[in-house]
Design an enzyme around this catalytic site. Structure first.
Site, PDB file in Angstrom:
ATOM      1  N   THR A 243       3.621   2.647  -2.085  1.00  0.00           N
ATOM      2  CA  THR A 243       3.023   4.031  -2.310  1.00  0.00           C
ATOM      3  C   THR A 243       3.530   4.767  -3.607  1.00  0.00           C
ATOM      4  O   THR A 243       4.804   4.701  -3.737  1.00  0.00           O
ATOM      5  CB  THR A 243       2.994   4.997  -1.137  1.00  0.00           C
ATOM      6  OG1 THR A 243       2.326   4.237  -0.154  1.00  0.00           O
ATOM      7  CG2 THR A 243       2.227   6.091  -1.446  1.00  0.00           C
TER       8      THR A 243
ATOM      9  N   ASN B  65       3.267   8.330  -5.585  1.00  0.00           N
ATOM     10  CA  ASN B  65       2.690   9.941  -5.680  1.00  0.00           C
ATOM     11  C   ASN B  65       2.632  10.422  -7.075  1.00  0.00           C
ATOM     12  O   ASN B  65       3.670  10.351  -7.466  1.00  0.00           O
ATOM     13  CB  ASN B  65       3.133  10.628  -4.423  1.00  0.00           C
ATOM     14  CG  ASN B  65       3.029   9.938  -3.234  1.00  0.00           C
ATOM     15  OD1 ASN B  65       2.012   9.552  -2.840  1.00  0.00           O
ATOM     16  ND2 ASN B  65       4.357   9.865  -2.412  1.00  0.00           N
TER      17      ASN B  65
ATOM     18  N   GLU C 284      -2.092  10.116  -3.882  1.00  0.00           N
ATOM     19  CA  GLU C 284      -1.430   8.958  -3.360  1.00  0.00           C
ATOM     20  C   GLU C 284      -1.870   7.725  -3.466  1.00  0.00           C
ATOM     21  O   GLU C 284      -2.810   7.108  -2.861  1.00  0.00           O
ATOM     22  CB  GLU C 284      -1.260   9.340  -1.894  1.00  0.00           C
ATOM     23  CG  GLU C 284       0.063   8.862  -1.168  1.00  0.00           C
ATOM     24  CD  GLU C 284      -0.080   9.149   0.330  1.00  0.00           C
ATOM     25  OE1 GLU C 284       0.783   8.960   1.091  1.00  0.00           O
ATOM     26  OE2 GLU C 284      -0.955  10.098   0.810  1.00  0.00           O
TER      27      GLU C 284
END
Length: 605
Positions: A450, A452, A512
């Site tokens: 991930t 962000n 995200e």
């Protein structure tokens, strides 16, 4: 065999021939098919296996021929054998009678002076309602005619049969493909065998729900039943019409049909009186829809009326036969269809007399028929503009045999599209900035890499971007020492506040990004590294899930949908974007849309 091979060659090569050669080809096809020594239906000339093989090849060839003839000839090029001239005359007579009758009733409404002459192109609540009231009264007045034998002449019935057979086959095929795709994903998630594509008994005996828009008195009902029987399908048909008189007659005709065919245990009918756009999008949608967001018409955050909710994502098929040109706004019709269809559902716009007939109606009576049927290019453009729909078929001519095996071209209209999970957003969103540590929910809790990007990095430029799940392409910038840097990766991104995490919601809107990669494709995490992200499509609105496992399941589904979408040529083209392949573009190292550390821009697709 030689004769049949010649037929195939002539049909497949037809679209590449000159006009003169096309006519000559049709003559040879007609002669060859008359030969008694060859018949795919004649047991004396072929054994069963050969017959089935030839039928399969013939069916495939004809499907290809339909597409080729539709895509490569103009409507005015009607090449027919001499034996078809009576059919043309009959069709002209049918068309003229119907146009004359509709125009006569329409003129009587004008004389009453109740509806005025509002310009359909200038949407207002008043003009939309006047248009609907006019349509309602006109077709109330025409209901007795449409309930007579004259409304569906014998010459038109085979064409209606073909159209309904076509749409039911597409609904069945698309549904089967959806099941196989789901099963493949399930097996992949469990590490199972990818080769088992069996359809369960429960899935194969499914009841298909179809919305017949502008059903009138039920002209299509007998064809639904007969073609469904031939395909072993069970149907739940919802008839919808603006005219109360039409609906009343449709109910009577449906009941008689089920009793006469003894199919009450297999098929069912329900009815609703109203406007297609209103029951799915609400009143005066044509006016409201002028204010579109980057994902097109967006009512995800609006509290919807129960009457609207009951039609959302309910239908395996939506059929709009012989009435698409009557709607106030064609784009709103497609939006309504996309809201009413289940994923993999089919919308089919059909007319047994073709686009030229509708053009005549439009010319003679533009108040009743304000629009022509869209050409293939226009239809593709309409469904590409922020609609979760994908082109399926487009046919304007079919080849049809007569009693003597002479083949003629019949003019029809068939345009269909499939409901898909993704929408192409109206503007590509380019973002470049340093990856933030976020809230520690990425690789650790969700099990996916991930990255962000806080909205504040981009001067709150994303504030007006609707929250939800998007997809696109991502690049993690680097010097090449770490694996996976300066490579283009598929990405699925949540733009929003992560509402599922009670008490841990994002304090600001965050992009995200979950990179869709295989194990070992990327070394380490990305915190502090610079990411370039191009968002090009939308999957679903952001929502709060009841449990963490439900969220994980949704993310896995989003990843699968994004991966499938990004494999399509429509979206692979975006990997050529200079923004992704050239990190030295000066605009992205400090410019009008940000600074050296973070930049953004919106580019019209």
């Amino acid at each position: 065999f030689i004769q049949y091979t010649l037929i195939i060659i002539l049909q497949v090569q037809y679209k590449y021939l000159s006009t003169a050669m096309r006519i000559l080809s049709l003559y040879f096809i007609s002669v060859l098919k008359k030969c008694e020594s060859f018949s795919i239906n004649n047991p004396s000339s072929l054994n069963n296996r050969q017959s089935q093989l030839y039928k399969g090849v013939f069916s495939t060839t004809m499907r290809s021929f339909e597409r080729g003839s539709a895509c490569n000839r103009k409507m005015s090029e009607r090449h027919m054998t001499p034996s078809s001239s009576n059919g043309v005359d009959n069709n002209d007579a049918i068309e003229n009678r119907m146009i004359g009758l509709q125009k006569e009733k329409s003129e009587s409404l004008k004389k009453k002076g109740e509806y005025g002459n509002d310009n359909v192109g200038e949407a207002s609540a008043t003009s939309v309602q006047k248009h609907l009231e006019r349509q309602k009264e006109l077709f109330d007045n025409l209901s007795d005619f449409f309930n007579s034998e004259d409304a569906t002449p014998d010459e038109v019935k085979p064409l209606l049969s073909y159209l309904i057979n076509k749409v039911l086959k597409e609904i069945l095929d698309s549904h089967t493909q959806g099941i196989m795709r789901h099963n493949t994903r399930q097996r992949a998630a469990k590490g199972g065998d990818d080769n088992d594509d069996n359809i369960s008994d429960k899935e194969s005996s499914k009841e298909f729900k179809i919305l017949d828009v502008g059903c009138g008195v039920g002209a299509l009902f007998p064809f639904y039943v007969s073609e469904a029987e031939s395909l072993n399908m069970n149907l739940n048909i919802v008839g919808l019409d603006l005219s109360p008189n039409m609906i009343s007659l449709a109910k009577e005709n449906a009941q008689k049909l089920l009793e006469e065919t003894e199919t009450t245990d297999k098929h069912s009918f329900a009815f609703e009186n109203g406007d297609f756009v209103e029951i799915l999008l609400g009143e005066n949608h044509e006016v409201i829809s002028n204010e579109k967001s980057i994902i097109g018409y967006n009512d995800y955050s609006v509290a919807l009326d129960e009457q609207i909710v009951k039609h959302r994502e309910q239908y395996d098929g939506i059929v709009i036969n012989a009435c698409f040109g009557n709607f106030y706004d064609p784009v709103s019709v497609l939006t309504a269809a996309s809201k009413g269809l289940k994923n993999d559902g089919i919308i089919a716009i059909t007319h047994p007399l073709g686009a030229q007939f509708v053009k005549k109606l439009h010319t003679e009576d533009p108040e009743t028929v304000p629009h022509n049927l869209p050409s293939q290019d226009i239809f593709e453009e309409m469904i590409r503009e922020s609609q979760p729909l994908s082109m399926y078929s487009f046919i304007e001519e079919i080849e049809s045999p007569d009693d003597e095996n002479n083949y003629t071209f019949q003019i029809i209209y068939y345009a269909s599209a499939k409901k898909v999970p993704q929408i192409t957003i109206q503007n590509t969103i380019h973002l470049r900035g340093p990856v933030d540590s976020g809230y520690g929910r990425g690789g650790k809790k969700l099990g996916v890499p991930t990255a962000n990007l806080p909205c504040s990095l981009f001067a709150n430029a994303l504030q007006n971007v609707p929250t939800g799940v998007y997809f696109g392409w991502a690049v993690i910038e680097g010097d090449g020492e770490k694996k996976g840097r300066n490579a283009i990766h598929k990405a699925v991104c949540n733009v929003g506040y992560s509402p599922t995490f009670d008490g841990e919601e994002n304090k600001e809107k965050i992009v995200e990004a979950h990179l869709i990669v295989n194990d070992g494709d990327i070394d380490g995490d990305f915190y502090g590294e610079t990411m370039r992200l191009a968002l090009i499509g939308f999957l679903r609105p952001e929502m709060k899930f009841e449990s963490f496992p439900a969220l994980i399941s949704a993310i896995m589904n989003d990843k699968a949908n994004a991966k499938d979408a990004l494999d399509l040529s429509t979206y692979t083209e975006f990997t050529k974007d200079p923004f992704l392949i050239n990190p030295q573009v000066h605009h992205w190292l400090g410019g009008k849309c940000g600074d050296e550390s973070a930049s953004y821009e919106f580019i019209k697709n």
